[in-house]
Design a protein around this motif. Structure first.
Motif, PDB file in Angstrom:
ATOM      1  N   LEU A 154       0.781  -1.178  -0.213  1.00  0.00           N
ATOM      2  CA  LEU A 154       0.092  -0.096   0.018  1.00  0.00           C
ATOM      3  C   LEU A 154       0.981   1.088   0.061  1.00  0.00           C
ATOM      4  O   LEU A 154       0.456   2.494  -0.700  1.00  0.00           O
ATOM      5  N   ALA A 155       2.028   1.317   0.789  1.00  0.00           N
ATOM      6  CA  ALA A 155       2.712   2.416   0.783  1.00  0.00           C
ATOM      7  C   ALA A 155       3.191   2.770  -0.616  1.00  0.00           C
ATOM      8  O   ALA A 155       3.546   4.093  -0.950  1.00  0.00           O
ATOM      9  N   SER A 156       3.524   1.793  -1.489  1.00  0.00           N
ATOM     10  CA  SER A 156       4.172   1.969  -2.767  1.00  0.00           C
ATOM     11  C   SER A 156       3.274   2.244  -3.708  1.00  0.00           C
ATOM     12  O   SER A 156       3.378   2.503  -4.806  1.00  0.00           O
ATOM     13  N   SER A 157       1.827   2.103  -3.245  1.00  0.00           N
ATOM     14  CA  SER A 157       0.730   2.539  -4.392  1.00  0.00           C
ATOM     15  C   SER A 157       0.487   4.107  -4.355  1.00  0.00           C
ATOM     16  O   SER A 157       0.993   4.749  -3.458  1.00  0.00           O
ATOM     17  N   PRO A 158      -0.367   4.548  -5.380  1.00  0.00           N
ATOM     18  CA  PRO A 158      -0.622   5.991  -5.645  1.00  0.00           C
ATOM     19  C   PRO A 158      -0.896   6.673  -4.456  1.00  0.00           C
ATOM     20  O   PRO A 158      -0.871   7.792  -3.882  1.00  0.00           O
ATOM     21  N   ASP A 159      -1.960   5.867  -3.722  1.00  0.00           N
ATOM     22  CA  ASP A 159      -2.840   6.483  -2.410  1.00  0.00           C
ATOM     23  C   ASP A 159      -2.033   6.325  -1.297  1.00  0.00           C
ATOM     24  O   ASP A 159      -2.330   7.056  -0.336  1.00  0.00           O
ATOM     25  N   GLY A 160      -0.874   5.549  -1.301  1.00  0.00           N
ATOM     26  CA  GLY A 160      -0.074   5.510   0.019  1.00  0.00           C
ATOM     27  C   GLY A 160      -0.606   4.458   1.177  1.00  0.00           C
ATOM     28  O   GLY A 160      -1.560   3.824   0.991  1.00  0.00           O
ATOM     29  N   ALA A 161       0.050   4.442   2.075  1.00  0.00           N
ATOM     30  CA  ALA A 161      -0.250   3.640   3.372  1.00  0.00           C
ATOM     31  C   ALA A 161      -1.392   4.208   4.021  1.00  0.00           C
ATOM     32  O   ALA A 161      -1.906   5.368   3.796  1.00  0.00           O
ATOM     33  N   PRO A 162      -2.169   3.414   4.636  1.00  0.00           N
ATOM     34  CA  PRO A 162      -3.346   3.863   5.281  1.00  0.00           C
ATOM     35  C   PRO A 162      -3.032   4.665   6.493  1.00  0.00           C
ATOM     36  O   PRO A 162      -2.024   4.815   7.024  1.00  0.00           O
ATOM     37  N   ASP A 163      -4.231   5.513   6.740  1.00  0.00           N
ATOM     38  CA  ASP A 163      -3.936   6.495   7.994  1.00  0.00           C
ATOM     39  C   ASP A 163      -3.779   5.568   9.198  1.00  0.00           C
ATOM     40  O   ASP A 163      -3.272   6.033  10.343  1.00  0.00           O
ATOM     41  N   LEU A 164      -4.675   4.515   9.502  1.00  0.00           N
ATOM     42  CA  LEU A 164      -4.578   3.822  10.711  1.00  0.00           C
ATOM     43  C   LEU A 164      -4.896   2.434  10.523  1.00  0.00           C
ATOM     44  O   LEU A 164      -5.461   1.692   9.635  1.00  0.00           O
ATOM     45  N   VAL A 165      -4.061   1.589  11.374  1.00  0.00           N
ATOM     46  CA  VAL A 165      -4.316   0.195  11.410  1.00  0.00           C
ATOM     47  C   VAL A 165      -4.961  -0.011  12.672  1.00  0.00           C
ATOM     48  O   VAL A 165      -4.652   0.147  13.791  1.00  0.00           O
ATOM     49  N   LEU A 166      -6.130  -1.167  12.535  1.00  0.00           N
ATOM     50  CA  LEU A 166      -6.887  -1.388  13.891  1.00  0.00           C
ATOM     51  C   LEU A 166      -6.221  -2.907  14.038  1.00  0.00           C
ATOM     52  O   LEU A 166      -6.572  -3.657  13.273  1.00  0.00           O
ATOM     53  N   MET A 167      -5.506  -2.960  15.195  1.00  0.00           N
ATOM     54  CA  MET A 167      -4.725  -4.081  15.470  1.00  0.00           C
ATOM     55  C   MET A 167      -5.247  -4.793  16.613  1.00  0.00           C
ATOM     56  O   MET A 167      -5.170  -4.534  17.753  1.00  0.00           O
ATOM     57  N   ASP A 168      -5.524  -6.211  16.422  1.00  0.00           N
ATOM     58  CA  ASP A 168      -5.800  -7.176  17.215  1.00  0.00           C
ATOM     59  C   ASP A 168      -4.650  -7.809  18.002  1.00  0.00           C
ATOM     60  O   ASP A 168      -3.668  -7.453  17.434  1.00  0.00           O
ATOM     61  N   LEU A 169      -4.652  -8.380  19.070  1.00  0.00           N
ATOM     62  CA  LEU A 169      -3.446  -8.723  19.801  1.00  0.00           C
ATOM     63  C   LEU A 169      -3.034 -10.372  19.281  1.00  0.00           C
ATOM     64  O   LEU A 169      -1.950 -10.380  19.199  1.00  0.00           O
ATOM     65  N   GLN A 170      -4.059 -11.070  19.593  1.00  0.00           N
ATOM     66  CA  GLN A 170      -3.720 -12.493  19.249  1.00  0.00           C
ATOM     67  C   GLN A 170      -3.971 -12.847  17.757  1.00  0.00           C
ATOM     68  O   GLN A 170      -5.033 -12.696  17.328  1.00  0.00           O
ATOM     69  N   LEU A 171      -3.017 -13.224  16.847  1.00  0.00           N
ATOM     70  CA  LEU A 171      -3.017 -13.166  15.702  1.00  0.00           C
ATOM     71  C   LEU A 171      -2.580 -14.654  15.231  1.00  0.00           C
ATOM     72  O   LEU A 171      -2.087 -14.665  14.036  1.00  0.00           O
ATOM     73  N   GLY A 172      -2.733 -15.672  15.901  1.00  0.00           N
ATOM     74  CA  GLY A 172      -2.401 -17.066  15.440  1.00  0.00           C
ATOM     75  C   GLY A 172      -0.784 -17.127  15.731  1.00  0.00           C
ATOM     76  O   GLY A 172      -0.390 -16.597  16.280  1.00  0.00           O
ATOM     77  N   GLU A 173      -0.377 -17.861  14.634  1.00  0.00           N
ATOM     78  CA  GLU A 173       0.888 -18.270  14.408  1.00  0.00           C
ATOM     79  C   GLU A 173       1.828 -17.116  14.035  1.00  0.00           C
ATOM     80  O   GLU A 173       1.247 -16.123  13.305  1.00  0.00           O
ATOM     81  N   GLY A 174       2.963 -17.169  14.183  1.00  0.00           N
ATOM     82  CA  GLY A 174       3.760 -15.939  14.109  1.00  0.00           C
ATOM     83  C   GLY A 174       3.833 -14.830  14.998  1.00  0.00           C
ATOM     84  O   GLY A 174       3.328 -14.893  15.992  1.00  0.00           O
ATOM     85  N   ILE A 175       4.481 -13.803  14.378  1.00  0.00           N
ATOM     86  CA  ILE A 175       4.442 -12.504  15.459  1.00  0.00           C
ATOM     87  C   ILE A 175       2.920 -12.014  15.931  1.00  0.00           C
ATOM     88  O   ILE A 175       1.990 -12.269  14.956  1.00  0.00           O
ATOM     89  N   GLY A 176       2.964 -11.658  17.134  1.00  0.00           N
ATOM     90  CA  GLY A 176       1.584 -11.152  17.701  1.00  0.00           C
ATOM     91  C   GLY A 176       1.390  -9.652  17.502  1.00  0.00           C
ATOM     92  O   GLY A 176       2.036  -8.956  16.854  1.00  0.00           O
ATOM     93  N   GLY A 177       0.317  -9.510  18.008  1.00  0.00           N
ATOM     94  CA  GLY A 177      -0.130  -7.862  17.658  1.00  0.00           C
ATOM     95  C   GLY A 177       0.883  -6.943  18.144  1.00  0.00           C
ATOM     96  O   GLY A 177       1.069  -5.797  17.505  1.00  0.00           O
ATOM     97  N   ILE A 178       1.491  -7.234  19.511  1.00  0.00           N
ATOM     98  CA  ILE A 178       2.408  -5.981  20.048  1.00  0.00           C
ATOM     99  C   ILE A 178       3.732  -6.105  19.085  1.00  0.00           C
ATOM    100  O   ILE A 178       4.071  -4.843  18.767  1.00  0.00           O
ATOM    101  N   GLU A 179       4.312  -7.322  18.672  1.00  0.00           N
ATOM    102  CA  GLU A 179       5.472  -7.118  18.006  1.00  0.00           C
ATOM    103  C   GLU A 179       5.218  -6.241  16.684  1.00  0.00           C
ATOM    104  O   GLU A 179       5.970  -5.639  15.926  1.00  0.00           O
ATOM    105  N   THR A 180       3.883  -6.738  15.941  1.00  0.00           N
ATOM    106  CA  THR A 180       3.413  -6.057  14.611  1.00  0.00           C
ATOM    107  C   THR A 180       3.244  -4.573  14.820  1.00  0.00           C
ATOM    108  O   THR A 180       3.712  -3.968  13.883  1.00  0.00           O
ATOM    109  N   THR A 181       2.731  -4.357  15.969  1.00  0.00           N
ATOM    110  CA  THR A 181       2.433  -2.885  16.137  1.00  0.00           C
ATOM    111  C   THR A 181       3.907  -2.316  16.102  1.00  0.00           C
ATOM    112  O   THR A 181       4.189  -1.107  15.629  1.00  0.00           O
ATOM    113  N   ARG A 182       4.888  -2.747  16.687  1.00  0.00           N
ATOM    114  CA  ARG A 182       6.483  -2.131  16.674  1.00  0.00           C
ATOM    115  C   ARG A 182       6.904  -2.001  15.318  1.00  0.00           C
ATOM    116  O   ARG A 182       7.289  -1.080  15.055  1.00  0.00           O
TER     117      ARG A 182
END
Length: 213
Positions: free
Chosen positions: A47-75
Motif C-alpha cells: 500500500l505504501a508504494s501505491s498511488p494512495d500510499g499507506a493507510p492512516d490507521l491500522v486497527l490491530m488485534d493482539l492475538q494473531l495465531g501463528e507468527g508474530i503477535g499484535g504487539i510486535e507487529t505494532t512495533r
C-alpha cells in the motif's frame, strides 16, 4: 476528515463485522485486511508504494495465531511506516497487554465490546495521532501510576508472561536474549512487587490483579 483504515484480526467474521460497522460512517474507508502479523507488514509495504500510499490507521488485534503477535507487529508497523497510526482493538484488558501495546507505539487501546459510537470516536482520535483509551483501560493506567512501586516494567511483564507459559529460567533467558542471572534478578523484583515468594503464587496474584491474561 476521511480516514483510510487497515483491519488486522485473525478471525474473518470479526473483520467482516468490523468493516460493516466502520464503513457505515461515510468518512471511513477500509482499504485492506490482514489475518497475521507478517501479512500485515507485507500488505502495508504494498500500500505504501501505491498511488494512495499507506493507510492512516491500522486497527490491530493482539492475538494473531501463528507468527508474530499484535504487539510486535505494532512495533514493526510504527518503525516501517511512522505516518500510519496503530489503534489496538482487542478483548484483552490485562496490564501487560495494555502497557506492551502502548510501549510498542500504539496510539490507543480500545476493547472490542466498546459501544459503536465510542469505537468510531476512538478511530478518529487515533487517526489524528491523539490518545484513545477505553474507560477500563484508563482506570488500569491510573492505578498503575498511582502506585508505581508495584507497577511492572515491560521486561518484567514479558518474563511474567513467559512464566505463565511454563518456561524455565533458561528458556526465558534464551527467548529474551538475557543471561539466566538477569532473569533471576527480574524474578526477584517481580516477587517483591507482587508480595510473593514462588512462581505459582506470582502467577496467581498476577491473574487476580489482571496484570496478565
Amino acid at each position: 476528515m476521511n480516514i483510510r483504515i487497515m483491519l488486522v484480526d485473525d478471525h474473518p467474521v470479526v473483520r467482516t463485522g468490523m468493516r460493516a460497522l466502520l464503513e457505515a460512517d461515510a468518512r471511513v474507508r477500509v482499504v485492506a485486511e490482514a489475518a497475521s502479523g507478517q501479512e500485515t507488514l507485507s500488505r502495508l509495504d504494498e500500500l505504501a508504494s501505491s498511488p494512495d500510499g499507506a493507510p492512516d490507521l491500522v486497527l490491530m488485534d493482539l492475538q494473531l495465531g501463528e507468527g508474530i503477535g499484535g504487539i510486535e507487529t505494532t512495533r514493526r508497523v510504527r518503525a516501517a511506516h511512522p505516518s500510519t497510526q496503530v489503534l489496538t482493538v482487542t478483548t484483552f484488558d490485562a496490564e501487560a497487554d495494555i502497557v506492551g501495546s502502548l510501549e510498542a507505539g500504539a496510539v490507543g487501546y480500545v476493547l472490542k465490546d466498546s459501544p459503536t459510537d465510542a469505537l468510531i470516536a476512538a478511530v478518529f482520535e487515533a487517526a489524528a495521532g491523539r490518545s484513545a483509551l477505553s474507560p477500563e483501560v484508563q482506570q488500569r493506567l491510573v492505578r498503575r501510576l498511582a502506585d508505581p512501586r508495584t507497577a511492572l516494567s515491560p521486561r518484567e511483564a514479558e518474563i511474567l508472561e513467559a512464566l505463565a507459559s511454563g518456561a524455565s529460567n533458561r528458556e526465558i533467558a534464551r527467548a529474551l536474549f538475557l543471561s539466566e542471572s538477569t532473569v533471576k534478578t527480574h524474578l526477584a523484583h517481580l516477587y517483591g512487587k507482587l508480595g510473593v515468594d514462588s512462581r505459582t503464587a506470582a502467577l496467581r496474584v498476577a491473574r487476580e490483579r489482571r496484570l496478565i491474561r
